[in-house]
Design a protein around this motif. Structure first.
Motif, PDB file in Angstrom:
ATOM      1  N   PRO A   8       0.624  -1.164  -0.133  1.00 61.50           N
ATOM      2  CA  PRO A   8      -0.061   0.068  -0.118  1.00 61.50           C
ATOM      3  C   PRO A   8       0.886   1.369  -0.038  1.00 61.50           C
ATOM      4  O   PRO A   8       2.138   1.253   0.407  1.00 61.50           O
ATOM      5  N   ARG A   9       0.294   2.576  -0.557  1.00 63.88           N
ATOM      6  CA  ARG A   9       0.907   3.962  -0.566  1.00 63.88           C
ATOM      7  C   ARG A   9       1.203   4.347   0.934  1.00 63.88           C
ATOM      8  O   ARG A   9       2.004   4.781   1.124  1.00 63.88           O
ATOM      9  N   ASN A  10      -0.053   3.922   1.899  1.00 66.64           N
ATOM     10  CA  ASN A  10       0.179   4.319   3.345  1.00 66.64           C
ATOM     11  C   ASN A  10       0.823   3.395   4.105  1.00 66.64           C
ATOM     12  O   ASN A  10       0.670   2.334   3.927  1.00 66.64           O
ATOM     13  N   ASN A  11       1.032   3.973   5.277  1.00 64.14           N
ATOM     14  CA  ASN A  11       1.537   2.983   6.378  1.00 64.14           C
ATOM     15  C   ASN A  11       2.834   2.327   6.071  1.00 64.14           C
ATOM     16  O   ASN A  11       3.258   1.276   6.574  1.00 64.14           O
ATOM     17  N   ARG A  12       3.630   2.727   5.025  1.00 67.60           N
ATOM     18  CA  ARG A  12       4.850   2.290   4.817  1.00 67.60           C
ATOM     19  C   ARG A  12       6.105   2.914   5.693  1.00 67.60           C
ATOM     20  O   ARG A  12       6.149   4.000   6.132  1.00 67.60           O
ATOM     21  N   MET A  13       7.083   1.933   6.092  1.00 71.36           N
ATOM     22  CA  MET A  13       8.130   2.400   6.579  1.00 71.36           C
ATOM     23  C   MET A  13       9.333   2.311   5.798  1.00 71.36           C
ATOM     24  O   MET A  13       9.954   3.046   5.415  1.00 71.36           O
ATOM     25  N   ILE A  14       9.600   1.210   5.075  1.00 70.01           N
ATOM     26  CA  ILE A  14      10.691   1.101   4.170  1.00 70.01           C
ATOM     27  C   ILE A  14       9.899   0.797   2.922  1.00 70.01           C
ATOM     28  O   ILE A  14      10.262   1.404   2.103  1.00 70.01           O
ATOM     29  N   ALA A  15       9.433  -0.418   2.658  1.00 76.92           N
ATOM     30  CA  ALA A  15       8.886  -0.954   1.477  1.00 76.92           C
ATOM     31  C   ALA A  15       7.417  -0.909   1.337  1.00 76.92           C
ATOM     32  O   ALA A  15       6.726  -1.078   0.045  1.00 76.92           O
ATOM     33  N   GLY A  16       6.763  -1.240   2.455  1.00 79.11           N
ATOM     34  CA  GLY A  16       5.547  -1.694   2.619  1.00 79.11           C
ATOM     35  C   GLY A  16       5.010  -2.996   2.541  1.00 79.11           C
ATOM     36  O   GLY A  16       3.811  -3.117   2.582  1.00 79.11           O
TER      37      GLY A  16
END
Length: 69
Positions: A8-16
């Motif tokens: 997803p586009r949101n809630n990513r830290m590094i790559a999702g």
């Protein structure tokens, strides 16, 4: 029905990857990240699996573009 396995586009830290897995299995991204970090304490190819999922899982944008075609 479960959601598709995408990054997803949101809630990513590094790559999702953890956020995508959390969406797919109905848990929070934080829980999935904790599970991943704890699994890295055990011997095994966890980091390689993460890299493979980063490469193989489509981004949410690409998945939407492919299904709308």
């Amino acid at each position: 029905m479960a959601t598709a396995l995408v990054r997803p586009r949101n809630n990513r830290m590094i790559a999702g990857v953890c956020a995508g897995l959390a969406q797919r299995f109905g848990t929070t991204p934080t829980t999935m990240r904790v599970i991943f970090v704890l699994s890295c304490l055990l011997p095994g190819p966890q980091f390689l699996v993460y890299l493979a999922l980063w490469i193989l899982l489509p981004s949410e944008d690409r998945a939407k573009a492919a299904t709308s075609w």
